[in-house]
Each structure stands twice: as C-alpha cells, then as structure tokens.
Design an enzyme around this catalytic site. Structure first.
Site, PDB file in Angstrom:
ATOM      1  N   HIS A 151       0.816  -1.199   0.000  1.00  0.00           N
ATOM      2  CA  HIS A 151       0.000   0.000   0.000  1.00  0.00           C
ATOM      3  C   HIS A 151       0.865   1.272   0.000  1.00  0.00           C
ATOM      4  CE1 HIS A 151      -2.027   3.227   2.397  1.00  0.00           C
ATOM      5  NE2 HIS A 151      -2.896   3.081   1.414  1.00  0.00           N
ATOM      6  N   GLU A 200       2.126   1.810  -3.410  1.00  0.00           N
ATOM      7  CA  GLU A 200       1.085   2.404  -4.273  1.00  0.00           C
ATOM      8  C   GLU A 200       1.144   3.929  -4.173  1.00  0.00           C
ATOM      9  OE1 GLU A 200      -3.123   1.824  -3.022  1.00  0.00           O
ATOM     10  OE2 GLU A 200      -3.157   3.913  -3.707  1.00  0.00           O
TER      11      GLU A 200
END
Lengths: 410, 410
Positions: free
Chosen positions: B47, B50
């Site tokens: 994450h 990202e």
C-alpha cells in the site's frame, strides 16, 4: 439517441431520451419544489415530505414500497434541493411498468399521522447529525448569511424547532399545493419504448389534480460582502466558506462560469489546490459554480488549523483578486475544458446521468440538451467569455463565513 | 463489443474490450501483488508503494504527475487489496497516448529517499485515521482473527510500527521482485483502437524487466470458529463482524455464493435487514461474499447499541442456522437475481466498470467474461446450487469479532 416529449391533459410533462444501445433505464419524477418555496413556519417541510413519500399510500405500506422496489432490483432514491425534489429509480428495461407504478403510487402518499410522528424523530436526528458535521454546518450558515432576505437562504433540512412544530396538516397543505401535475415532470433515459412510457405514466398519473403553481422571490442575490464568524470550541479545524455572485441557471454565461470555478478551485491542479492544499496550508480547498433559478453563486471553501485560517483567507482573497484583474490563462482554460469534457462524457454514459441532465435542463431552460450540445458549449468558452463573467459578477466580492474554534477571523 | 488480448515478449499481458459506441476509455494496470504477498517485516509495503508510485520518476516530479493527469482531464486513482494493486485512469479517447505514457512511466517510480520519508508520515496518519473508524477497525481485526496463520490475515495498511521501521531499500527490493512484467496486466475498455493500444503499451513497457514471480500460501481457510472481543471504551457502538468460509474466486459456485449472501444480508430487503435494521435493533447490518485466490469468505456484520449486541448476535446466528438448515426461498433467489442483474448491467455501462471486471476476471480465471456471461451465470443459480454452497461451506460456522465498549459478548 432520440429525444421525445409530451404533456398529459392535466399538465404533467414527460421527457424521454431513448438509447437503444443502453441495457438499463432510469426514471425520475422531478417535482419543482424545494426549500426556497417554503414559508418560515414550515421550514424543512419539503425535505420531510420527501421522506414521507416512502412511507406508504392507500395501496402500499412503507414495507411494501421497500419490498416492491427490491423485487425488481431497483436502485432507487430521492433528494431535496433548494429548488427540486426528485424521486428516481434505475432498473432493467423489463421492469419499466413496475417502476412507473411504484414511483407514481408513492407520489400520492397517505401522510398518515402515526408515520408522520415517527418520521419526525428521524428527521430531527438527521438534523442533529448534519449539525455535527462542521463542513456542512459552515456551508449551510454561509448560505443563510449570503442569501439574506432571499428564499435561497432557507435551510433545506429546517431546524429541530421548525420540524417539531410542523403538523401533518401543514404538510398536507404544502403537498396539495406543490405536488400538482403541472409542477411535475416524468423523465426516462436509456433503453425503453417511448409510447409505452407515455402510456404507463398517463394511466398512473392522468388523474392527478391540476392547479396553479408558482415560485416567489425569483431574483438575483449579491450578498452583504461581510464576514461572519461562528465560534464552536468543540470543532477542531476552522471551516471557511466564501460566496460570490454568479450567473443564473439559464444564463448563456454558465459554461464560462463553470470553467472559471474549475480553474480556480478544482480539487486537484487548480490555483487553490497549489496555493493551499499542495503545500499543506489547508486540508481541503475548492471552488465551484452553483446555478439556481434567477441567480447563481460561486462557492469557495477551505478547512485548516485555526491559526492558519486568517492567512489562508488572505491567500484566497489574493488569488481571487488576481484572477479578477488578470483573468485565468489559456492553458488553464484548456485544462478545465479537458476535465469538464471528461466529466460530462462520463456522466452521460449511464442512463442515470442522462435522466438527471435531461430533467434538469428542461426544468431550468425548457429545452433538451444532448451530451454533444453541452460539450460544444464548453468548447466555445474563451478567455473573453470568462472575462464577461467576471465583468458582470466580480469574483472577489465575497461574503465570508467562518465556523470553528476562532471567535474572529480577518 | 469485442475482446482482444496479447502478451509482450517480456511477459506483460494486454487485454482490451472495445466498444465503439462508448465515448470514453478506461485504462488500468493490474499488478498481481497485495498484502498477502508481504512478509511480516515489510507489512504495509504494498500500500505504501502504491502511494510512492505517484511521487515521481526520472522523467516526472510528483507535481508533473499531477499536472499531466490534470492536463488531459483524467479521472485517475489507485487501490491496494489483499491480492492486487491497480492503477487506473478514465479519459476521453483522444488522450489515450498521454494516459498510457503517464501510467507506464509512474509504474517505474524513482522511490527517492526524501519522498519516501515524507510519505511515511502520510501513511502513518492514514493508519491512525482508519484506526479511529471502529467499523473499519472491527473488519480488519476480524480478518486477522479469522485468517490465523494465513497470509490473507495480513493488514493492508500495516501498523504504524511496521511502516516506521520500513526502509526505502526494503521497498525497492519488494518493488523489483513484484512489479516485473509477468506480474502486470494492462487493460483497456471503451472506445479505443486495439492495435494502437498494443503499440503504445509495447513502446512504454517493452523494456520492463522480467523475472520469476509467485504467490505463497494459496490455500483454503475456515477460521477458528471462536469469538474475540476487543474492548474500546471510547467507541460508542458495538461493531460485530462474523466470517464464514466460502468458495474461492475461481469456483463455479461463486455466483450462487453471491446470491446467497445478498438474500441474507443486502442493505435493503434482506433477512438481516428485516430482522435487525428495519425494527431498529441495529443501525446497520449486512452480509457479502468476498472471493480470493484459493479461498473465499462470507462477511456478515452489524453495529448497534452495546446492550443489544449479544441479543443481535443471537439473531444473526438464528438466521444463519435457519438458512443453513432450510435454505433460502425461491422468491428470495428471484429477488437477489433481479438486484444482481441490475447491478451487473449498470456497472457494465461504464468503461471504468468494464475495465475493472475484465482485469479481475483475467487475473482470477485467465478468461474473458462479458456482461452477458455474468448475467447468464447468475441466471443459472438455483436453490440446488445455493444448497451446494452451504453443503461445502456451512454459513453458520462463524468466527466472530466484536469491537466496542463491551468487554465480553456471547
């Protein structure tokens, strides 16, 4: 894509945009009534009535309404604004008859006293919930402050007191006066047969009463150009809303106004974004164009740590002054057009999006506008037309409201 | 509607669903990597990575990424799940070259140390924000409790500690291993020319490194079938999440599982709705089917006043037992099918919806599935296939987590 329209003998209008390549259909009933049509003693009645519409009819209990929508897999809802109350459903084409039947039926609600009393608590709870949201509360109070002595300043939800005092008979009186056939437009978009739709709506709504209907106080507003502060020590951040006058919903300048607002305050890549959000000065900042019947407004807002609020307000003032003086740039217009074009096209890809656009365009302009009409209008925006907007509506003439820990903002 | 697929020499796959009647195009890069592919010492790296993808490349600063997307009016974003990291943009057809250029460029991020250190704070703040949301926190902890010793129990965000300890080089190592061409699929849906798309992606991504890539721990999970309580006195309501085993993403039973979950726990008109929400016993209640590689799960949840939590848990247990014993009814199947049909069709009306569906279907099944394929599969669901689901995956075998004021729930 094909547009059709018709009017029932009792005055109810029908609009349809038929696209045979769509695989669903969206239906909406637009009632041209909102908080601006309320007198102070029934403040909030429009929104409360929207709730009551789902509470049942002589043919259906509240439970039946819910079950019947569910049975056809409808995605349905409603909303109330300053000017419109809209009830809608998106469905597969084969369920058109059922969807028209349910929507038309609930628009003649029983308004049973026991349901009314029960729902009153729900509304009061909803008001409390919204009041706990400082961003929303700042916006609502800013509107009240800007639209002084103008019906657009009326709160959509009303207050806990106005709702508590409201009686079932007052609501019924409002309903009887505002939900007449002439004040309602039935809109369908997507994959459906126009004659079939006219037939269904004619059967379901042909007997609805007719009667005179109007709207008071359709006039421009320019705001007092002052600053108001509402101190709330429980609120952590300062929420600042600024309102400036703008073109009305039927103005030929509305596309230029939209482009201008986007260039200044879109949630990414705009002047306010680079000045306030990107450097971390504010948590959020934006500006948008709201159009109404008879007037319009630019809303700019930001939220930030209280000790940065005055400085940030200064920055927004500088940005607005600067644009008012020197206009935006050709590159900014180009970028704003790309964004708007993309949004218009994508919103138009769903029957739900088209139903809303077709209904709104008819409500405000009395005309049909296709996606291409809108794209062309945005494409025609120039530096000159943006200049025109600001010549008529100076964007630096702002009425300001701050809500948060501060007792004063300058 | 036409489907095309291809593979670059380095292993990157391309998929396209071309619909000439669409007016926009959506592009997505699906990286088959998620929290389940993380070792404990880099928990949250997927994450965090990202986020870093938007922080710039040798050719673009973070500012340029933002500006370049804005210039073409792109609606763009990304998300990280247990199994996938997806970067996507919706644009007008004429901007296809720019959109591919930006997306492909940012997928080779610089991962600059100073950006990494700055973004770390953003992530830690995001973790804090989510932890403050009791509904999300209950869900995250329920997953951890259910998927014990299973990589699907890994937290997507990681913890403040794991993020604080993470180094830029650890992220780079993870990136180099997981973002190889074989692990990435570029998907386009809407109005575009396939050969043009293949050409653009080939030029932009043809040099991306190749390498072996896998996924550990692809196995079913059934949960410990126990109750865990996390006491949080600052939380007002009790949030209860129940997880039961369900079919995997490639199971032929997945459509029946979806139908079953909807009949029991859709947000309106379902058994849990009528038992808990409609009578005001709970503020919310739902059940849904989540599919993963190698396993699946049914998630049921509700939130309510603490003193009603035990009774409500009993009601959910009774509902699940009852369905497990007697199955749902033919009418419930019919209603669930109408709802799902309507949702599948409406999601498929936008290129964005189709891009996601085409990408996911290829990721999990290695096959293309049209909207009609999906509709037919749901249409083929019968009482018998729903029974089959429950025979293989008893829905009353629930692992429960309660988060809220209570120290114990029974």
């Amino acid at each position: 894509m094909q547009f059709q329209h018709s009017t029932l003998p009792n005055g109810l209008r029908l609009l349809g945009e038929i696209s045979p390549s769509a695989r669903s259909v969206a239906i909406g009933f637009f009632v041209r009534t909102g908080s601006r049509d309320e007198s102070p003693e029934v403040s909030g009645v429009t929104h409360f009535l929207e709730h009551m519409v789902f509470k049942g009819t002589p043919r259906r209990s509240a439970l039946d309404v819910n079950r019947d929508f569910d049975r056809i897999g409808a995605s349905y809802n409603a909303f109330t604004s300053e000017e419109n109350t809209v009830f809608y459903a998106a469905i597969l084409p084969e369920y058109l008859p059922q969807a028209v039947d349910i929507l038309a039926d609930i628009l003649r609600p029983s308004l049973r006293v026991e349901d009314f009393d029960m729902e009153k608590n729900v509304i009061i709870e909803e008001i409390g919930m919204y009041e706990d949201q400082p961003g929303w509360s700042a916006y609502d109070n800013a509107k009240k402050h800007y639209f002084v002595n103008h019906p657009l300043g009326n709160s959509i939800l009303g207050t806990a007191d106005s709702i508590r005092a409201l009686t079932r008979d007052q609501m019924h009186e409002y309903f009887s006066r505002r939900y007449v056939a002439q004040n309602i437009t039935a809109v369908a978009a997507g994959n459906f047969n126009w004659d079939h739709f006219v037939n269904l709506v004619g059967k379901a709504c042909g007997q609805w009463p007719t009667g005179p209907v109007g709207r008071q106080g359709v006039k421009p507003a320019t705001g007092p150009n002052t600053i108001q502060t509402i101190a709330k020590d429980k609120v952590v951040q300062e929420h600042v809303v600024m309102i400036a006058p703008a073109p009305a919903a039927d103005s030929p300048l509305r596309h230029a106004a939209d482009t201008l607002a986007l260039a200044i305050g879109d949630d990414s890549g705009s002047r306010l974004y680079w000045e306030l959000v990107d450097p971390g000065r504010a948590e959020s900042a934006d500006m948008s164009f709201h159009e109404y019947e008879g007037t319009g407004s630019f809303y700019a807002s930001f939220s930030c740590e209280p000790d940065q609020a005055s400085e940030n307000l200064g920055i927004v003032r500088r940005v607005l002054n600067d644009v008012q003086k020197k206009n935006i740039t050709a590159e900014e217009i180009q970028q704003a057009k790309s964004k708007i074009g993309s949004r218009v096209v994508r919103a138009g890809e769903r029957p739900m999006g088209r139903m809303q656009a077709v209904g709104m365009s008819w409500t405000y302009l009395g005309q049909y506008r296709s996606v291409d009409d809108e794209l062309q209008a945005f494409d025609a925006v120039t530096l000159d037309s943006v200049r025109d907007v600001m010549n008529q509506f100076p964007i630096d003439r702002i009425t300001t409201l701050a809500l948060g820990p501060l007792t004063k903002i300058v």
